[in-house]
Write an enzyme that holds these catalytic residues in place. Structure first.
Site, PDB file in Angstrom:
ATOM      1  N   LYS A  95     -34.573  27.328 -22.837  1.00  0.00           N
ATOM      2  CA  LYS A  95     -34.967  28.915 -23.259  1.00  0.00           C
ATOM      3  C   LYS A  95     -34.076  29.850 -23.138  1.00  0.00           C
ATOM      4  CE  LYS A  95     -39.939  28.268 -21.884  1.00  0.00           C
ATOM      5  NZ  LYS A  95     -41.116  28.730 -21.000  1.00  0.00           N
ATOM      6  N   GLU A 147     -33.521  17.413 -16.255  1.00  0.00           N
ATOM      7  CA  GLU A 147     -34.704  18.325 -16.345  1.00  0.00           C
ATOM      8  C   GLU A 147     -35.417  18.208 -17.428  1.00  0.00           C
ATOM      9  OE1 GLU A 147     -36.583  20.105 -14.744  1.00  0.00           O
ATOM     10  OE2 GLU A 147     -35.547  21.741 -13.614  1.00  0.00           O
ATOM     11  N   ASP A 148     -36.646  18.752 -17.402  1.00  0.00           N
ATOM     12  CA  ASP A 148     -37.661  18.546 -18.541  1.00  0.00           C
ATOM     13  C   ASP A 148     -37.297  19.919 -19.338  1.00  0.00           C
ATOM     14  OD1 ASP A 148     -38.740  20.210 -16.562  1.00  0.00           O
ATOM     15  OD2 ASP A 148     -40.579  19.516 -16.875  1.00  0.00           O
ATOM     16  N   ARG A 179     -49.558  16.265 -18.602  1.00  0.00           N
ATOM     17  CA  ARG A 179     -48.258  15.514 -18.760  1.00  0.00           C
ATOM     18  C   ARG A 179     -48.198  14.329 -19.322  1.00  0.00           C
ATOM     19  NH1 ARG A 179     -45.374  17.944 -14.289  1.00  0.00           N
ATOM     20  NH2 ARG A 179     -46.387  18.650 -12.524  1.00  0.00           N
ATOM     21  N   GLY A 199     -41.801  16.943 -13.766  1.00  0.00           N
ATOM     22  CA  GLY A 199     -41.764  17.227 -15.150  1.00  0.00           C
ATOM     23  C   GLY A 199     -40.914  16.259 -16.083  1.00  0.00           C
ATOM     24  N   PHE A 246     -44.763  29.168 -23.235  1.00  0.00           N
ATOM     25  CA  PHE A 246     -45.051  28.280 -22.461  1.00  0.00           C
ATOM     26  C   PHE A 246     -45.464  26.855 -23.076  1.00  0.00           C
ATOM     27  CE2 PHE A 246     -47.923  26.107 -19.430  1.00  0.00           C
ATOM     28  CZ  PHE A 246     -47.056  26.031 -18.424  1.00  0.00           C
ATOM     29  N   VAL A 247     -44.854  25.865 -22.825  1.00  0.00           N
ATOM     30  CA  VAL A 247     -45.072  24.485 -23.387  1.00  0.00           C
ATOM     31  C   VAL A 247     -45.695  23.446 -22.300  1.00  0.00           C
ATOM     32  CG1 VAL A 247     -43.285  24.880 -25.171  1.00  0.00           C
ATOM     33  CG2 VAL A 247     -42.877  23.816 -22.818  1.00  0.00           C
ATOM     34  N   ASP A 253     -35.650  27.327 -17.840  1.00  0.00           N
ATOM     35  CA  ASP A 253     -36.268  28.579 -18.435  1.00  0.00           C
ATOM     36  C   ASP A 253     -35.341  29.621 -17.958  1.00  0.00           C
ATOM     37  OD1 ASP A 253     -37.828  30.889 -18.729  1.00  0.00           O
ATOM     38  OD2 ASP A 253     -39.340  29.953 -17.822  1.00  0.00           O
TER      39      ASP A 253
HETATM   40  P1  5GP Z   1     -36.517  27.688 -14.150  1.00  0.00           P
HETATM   41  O1  5GP Z   1     -36.106  27.872 -12.730  1.00  0.00           O
HETATM   42  O2  5GP Z   1     -35.480  27.447 -15.118  1.00  0.00           O
HETATM   43  O3  5GP Z   1     -36.989  28.988 -14.514  1.00  0.00           O
HETATM   44  O4  5GP Z   1     -37.781  26.723 -14.175  1.00  0.00           O
HETATM   45  C1  5GP Z   1     -37.660  25.407 -14.251  1.00  0.00           C
HETATM   46  C2  5GP Z   1     -39.118  24.667 -14.141  1.00  0.00           C
HETATM   47  O5  5GP Z   1     -40.166  25.561 -14.532  1.00  0.00           O
HETATM   48  C3  5GP Z   1     -39.151  23.443 -14.994  1.00  0.00           C
HETATM   49  O6  5GP Z   1     -38.540  22.184 -14.317  1.00  0.00           O
HETATM   50  C4  5GP Z   1     -40.572  23.421 -15.107  1.00  0.00           C
HETATM   51  O7  5GP Z   1     -41.233  22.468 -14.217  1.00  0.00           O
HETATM   52  C5  5GP Z   1     -41.193  24.661 -15.266  1.00  0.00           C
HETATM   53  N1  5GP Z   1     -41.096  25.240 -16.204  1.00  0.00           N
HETATM   54  C6  5GP Z   1     -40.329  26.265 -17.344  1.00  0.00           C
HETATM   55  N2  5GP Z   1     -40.786  26.680 -18.235  1.00  0.00           N
HETATM   56  C7  5GP Z   1     -41.853  25.874 -18.371  1.00  0.00           C
HETATM   57  C8  5GP Z   1     -42.875  25.583 -19.432  1.00  0.00           C
HETATM   58  O8  5GP Z   1     -42.829  26.404 -20.667  1.00  0.00           O
HETATM   59  N3  5GP Z   1     -44.062  25.007 -19.338  1.00  0.00           N
HETATM   60  C9  5GP Z   1     -44.000  24.231 -18.002  1.00  0.00           C
HETATM   61  N4  5GP Z   1     -45.099  23.005 -17.984  1.00  0.00           N
HETATM   62  N5  5GP Z   1     -43.179  24.170 -17.024  1.00  0.00           N
HETATM   63  C10 5GP Z   1     -42.236  25.076 -17.251  1.00  0.00           C
END
Ligand code: 5GP
Length: 178
Positions: free
Chosen positions: A135, A103-104, A169, A48, A156-157, A107
């Site tokens: 977030k 990181e993109d 993407r 991402g 969700f984005v 969450d």
């Molecule tokens: P975390 O472990 O912080 O919950 O999740 C991180 C990963 O989940 C991010 O690198 C991304 O790949 C994915 N992710 C989290 N939220 C979103 C979202 O709103 N949209 C998308 N496309 N991917 C997300």
């Protein structure tokens, strides 16, 4: 309002390209100040973050080394599974090095937390995290990102590197599911 449709879901324009690019320049300026005279390892987390990382490093004046890693927690689901897989790890010596993970989106923060803890076992000088999107309401991790582009609600984005079932993407703007 501009919309796009993927997987029978309609997404609405959320962050325009110009706004994203201006924010990336600001993040890079802070990194350039904080790492002046150093040569950090900039480590984009695939898939991402590839566009964010590409745009970020072109503003850096700190002489970065760039190494990609591939880890994942989501699979094709719309929310975090909490399960983290390391598909491709760093292939360089990191002891004593300054690392900036890219990181993109953070969450729950669990993907990054897991990988940061893994890296710290190899005794880097420092590990920091930059994320384009954060977030705060769903964050459950131990390490807050050090450089944040935008704090966003728990929606969700997609776009600008972020996918839905591996699509979207390539979009220049970021869209959200309302
Ligand atoms: P975390 O472990 O912080 O919950 O999740 C991180 C990963 O989940 C991010 O690198 C991304 O790949 C994915 N992710 C989290 N939220 C979103 C979202 O709103 N949209 C998308 N496309 N991917 C997300």
């Amino acid at each position: 309002m501009k919309t796009v449709t993927y997987q029978n879901k309609t997404f609405t324009l959320f962050l325009e390209e110009a706004k994203i690019q201006a924010k990336i320049a600001e993040i890079a300026q802070k990194i350039n100040q904080d790492y002046a005279g150093k040569s950090p390892l900039v480590v984009p987390i695939l898939n991402g973050s590839f566009l964010f990382a590409a745009d970020l490093v072109r503003h850096l004046t700190v002489d970065p080394e760039i190494h990609f890693v591939s880890i994942s927690s989501y699979g094709d689901a719309l929310s975090s599974s909490g399960k983290v897989n390391i598909f491709h790890d760093l292939q360089v010596e990191i002891q004593g090095r300054d690392i900036i993970l890219v990181e993109d989106i953070v969450d729950t923060g669990l993907t990054c937390q897991h990988y940061m803890e893994h890296l710290r076992k190899s005794a880097p000088a420092s590990v920091r995290l930059t994320t384009l999107l954060f977030k705060p309401e769903t964050f459950k991790g131990n390490y807050q990102p050090d450089y944040i582009g935008f704090e966003i609600p728990p929606e969700f984005v997609i776009g600008y590197g972020m996918d839905i079932a591996q699509q979207a993407r390539e979009l220049r703007d970021i869209y959200h599911l309302k």
